[in-house]
Design a protein around this motif. Sequence first.
Motif, PDB file in Angstrom:
ATOM      1  N   GLU A 170       0.722  -1.175  -0.337  1.00 54.43           N
ATOM      2  CA  GLU A 170       0.267   0.586   0.222  1.00 54.43           C
ATOM      3  C   GLU A 170       0.920   0.899  -0.022  1.00 54.43           C
ATOM      4  N   PRO A 171      -0.090   2.581  -0.539  1.00 57.70           N
ATOM      5  CA  PRO A 171       1.407   3.744  -0.629  1.00 57.70           C
ATOM      6  C   PRO A 171       2.006   3.585   0.616  1.00 57.70           C
ATOM      7  N   THR A 172       1.154   4.008   1.827  1.00 58.11           N
ATOM      8  CA  THR A 172       1.754   3.971   3.809  1.00 58.11           C
ATOM      9  C   THR A 172       3.115   3.416   3.166  1.00 58.11           C
ATOM     10  N   ASN A 173       3.050   2.048   3.087  1.00 60.09           N
ATOM     11  CA  ASN A 173       4.957   1.619   2.676  1.00 60.09           C
ATOM     12  C   ASN A 173       6.045   2.452   2.329  1.00 60.09           C
ATOM     13  N   LEU A 174       5.744   2.260   0.914  1.00 57.29           N
ATOM     14  CA  LEU A 174       6.876   3.467   0.338  1.00 57.29           C
ATOM     15  C   LEU A 174       7.099   4.646   0.414  1.00 57.29           C
ATOM     16  N   ILE A 175       5.666   5.107   1.370  1.00 52.79           N
ATOM     17  CA  ILE A 175       6.498   6.307   1.999  1.00 52.79           C
ATOM     18  C   ILE A 175       7.170   7.077   3.472  1.00 52.79           C
ATOM     19  N   LEU A 176       6.354   4.926   4.181  1.00 54.98           N
ATOM     20  CA  LEU A 176       7.558   5.200   5.510  1.00 54.98           C
ATOM     21  C   LEU A 176       8.736   4.856   5.343  1.00 54.98           C
ATOM     22  N   LEU A 177       9.225   4.115   3.833  1.00 51.29           N
ATOM     23  CA  LEU A 177      10.385   3.779   3.936  1.00 51.29           C
ATOM     24  C   LEU A 177      11.825   4.407   3.289  1.00 51.29           C
ATOM     25  N   MET A 178      10.587   6.071   2.721  1.00 55.80           N
ATOM     26  CA  MET A 178      11.483   7.073   1.913  1.00 55.80           C
ATOM     27  C   MET A 178      11.402   7.794   3.515  1.00 55.80           C
ATOM     28  N   GLY A 179      11.131   7.605   4.734  1.00 53.33           N
ATOM     29  CA  GLY A 179      11.998   8.278   5.993  1.00 53.33           C
ATOM     30  C   GLY A 179      11.129   8.029   7.267  1.00 53.33           C
ATOM     31  N   ASP A 201       7.326 -13.042  -8.069  1.00 53.45           N
ATOM     32  CA  ASP A 201       6.032 -11.919  -7.679  1.00 53.45           C
ATOM     33  C   ASP A 201       5.180 -11.676  -9.091  1.00 53.45           C
ATOM     34  N   ASP A 202       3.838 -12.038  -8.658  1.00 52.54           N
ATOM     35  CA  ASP A 202       3.044 -11.264  -9.358  1.00 52.54           C
ATOM     36  C   ASP A 202       3.374 -10.038  -9.730  1.00 52.54           C
ATOM     37  N   PRO A 203       3.000 -10.002 -11.179  1.00 56.14           N
ATOM     38  CA  PRO A 203       3.119  -8.727 -12.293  1.00 56.14           C
ATOM     39  C   PRO A 203       1.917  -7.373 -11.837  1.00 56.14           C
ATOM     40  N   LYS A 204       0.835  -8.844 -11.907  1.00 56.41           N
ATOM     41  CA  LYS A 204      -0.414  -7.741 -11.567  1.00 56.41           C
ATOM     42  C   LYS A 204      -1.086  -7.121  -9.955  1.00 56.41           C
ATOM     43  N   ARG A 205       0.401  -8.154  -9.460  1.00 57.86           N
ATOM     44  CA  ARG A 205       0.547  -7.916  -7.963  1.00 57.86           C
ATOM     45  C   ARG A 205       1.156  -6.043  -7.555  1.00 57.86           C
ATOM     46  N   ARG A 206       2.296  -6.056  -8.698  1.00 53.97           N
ATOM     47  CA  ARG A 206       3.428  -4.987  -9.080  1.00 53.97           C
ATOM     48  C   ARG A 206       2.762  -3.992  -9.476  1.00 53.97           C
ATOM     49  N   LEU A 207       1.310  -3.965 -10.884  1.00 52.84           N
ATOM     50  CA  LEU A 207       0.901  -3.018 -11.173  1.00 52.84           C
ATOM     51  C   LEU A 207      -0.188  -2.434 -10.758  1.00 52.84           C
ATOM     52  N   LYS A 208      -1.227  -3.611  -9.776  1.00 51.08           N
ATOM     53  CA  LYS A 208      -1.243  -2.515  -8.753  1.00 51.08           C
ATOM     54  C   LYS A 208      -1.168  -1.800  -8.157  1.00 51.08           C
ATOM     55  N   PHE A 209      -0.043  -1.998  -7.084  1.00 50.75           N
ATOM     56  CA  PHE A 209       0.441  -1.132  -6.449  1.00 50.75           C
ATOM     57  C   PHE A 209       1.196   0.219  -6.987  1.00 50.75           C
ATOM     58  N   LEU A 210       1.627  -0.181  -8.309  1.00 48.13           N
ATOM     59  CA  LEU A 210       1.440   1.001  -8.776  1.00 48.13           C
ATOM     60  C   LEU A 210       1.229   2.187  -9.041  1.00 48.13           C
ATOM     61  N   VAL A 211      -0.640   1.579  -9.634  1.00 50.09           N
ATOM     62  CA  VAL A 211      -1.636   2.550 -10.161  1.00 50.09           C
ATOM     63  C   VAL A 211      -2.428   3.075  -8.250  1.00 50.09           C
ATOM     64  N   ASP A 212      -2.377   1.996  -7.477  1.00 45.97           N
ATOM     65  CA  ASP A 212      -2.103   2.796  -6.203  1.00 45.97           C
ATOM     66  C   ASP A 212      -1.785   3.968  -6.164  1.00 45.97           C
ATOM     67  N   MET A 213      -0.124   3.952  -6.016  1.00 47.36           N
ATOM     68  CA  MET A 213       0.374   4.545  -5.646  1.00 47.36           C
ATOM     69  C   MET A 213       0.182   6.128  -6.448  1.00 47.36           C
ATOM     70  N   LEU A 214      -0.290   5.935  -8.333  1.00 45.32           N
ATOM     71  CA  LEU A 214      -0.062   6.830  -8.453  1.00 45.32           C
ATOM     72  C   LEU A 214      -1.563   8.175  -8.263  1.00 45.32           C
ATOM     73  N   VAL A 215      -2.444   6.821  -7.515  1.00 45.48           N
ATOM     74  CA  VAL A 215      -4.161   7.583  -7.162  1.00 45.48           C
ATOM     75  C   VAL A 215      -3.686   7.993  -5.815  1.00 45.48           C
ATOM     76  N   HIS A 216      -2.885   7.486  -5.360  1.00 41.97           N
ATOM     77  CA  HIS A 216      -2.667   7.945  -3.684  1.00 41.97           C
ATOM     78  C   HIS A 216      -1.977   9.592  -3.808  1.00 41.97           C
ATOM     79  N   LEU A 217      -0.810   9.369  -4.649  1.00 40.04           N
ATOM     80  CA  LEU A 217      -0.460  10.403  -5.585  1.00 40.04           C
ATOM     81  C   LEU A 217      -0.855  12.329  -5.770  1.00 40.04           C
ATOM     82  N   SER A 218      -1.810  11.327  -6.647  1.00 39.97           N
ATOM     83  CA  SER A 218      -2.328  12.446  -7.121  1.00 39.97           C
ATOM     84  C   SER A 218      -3.558  12.884  -6.771  1.00 39.97           C
TER      85      SER A 218
END
Length: 160
Positions: free
Chosen positions: A71-80, A120-137
């Motif tokens: 989920e987007p929060t995971n990547l945000i926490l990875l950065m700080g 890894d499941d490519p669909k899961r990575r793609l979903k995470f990318l889209v979730d990230m883009l939607v969250h940031l948008s």
Amino acid sequence: VCTSPAKVLAALTKENLCALLKKSKPTDALFLAKDVLKYHIHKASAQDDKYNSPYRTSVWIALLFDKELVEPTNLILLMGLDAPPRDDAPIVDWRENELADAFVWASTHMVDIKMICSDDDPKRRLKFLVDMLVHLSLRLMLTGESGRAAALWSGMFAPL
């Protein structure tokens, strides 16, 4: 012998560090990317970095290979390590700003590295990318930065 990962990574040129991130095995690339993000190695503006941006490449490597990012929060926490920003915060968090910048940069500069971790499941990575883009948008639009939100959906992300 230097035992500080930050000093060792900072001693590399940004061109060499980008090449190392892109050409390493996924597990090694992810290990390096996490340290680059943790210690903010070679973090300059996209205009200064142009194609060779270790910090932004590390965001992309983490997105591709880190299976713990669901989920987007995971990547945000990875950065700080600060607490994640609230969804209703009146301003965009510094990590969200950097992620938006990194994704706009990646949409044109990471076209050559779109591979997905083979076990890894490519669909899961793609979903995470889209979730990230939607969250940031959503965060950018809610804080009055609609132009930046539109830029997220350009380049290789336009078909999404």
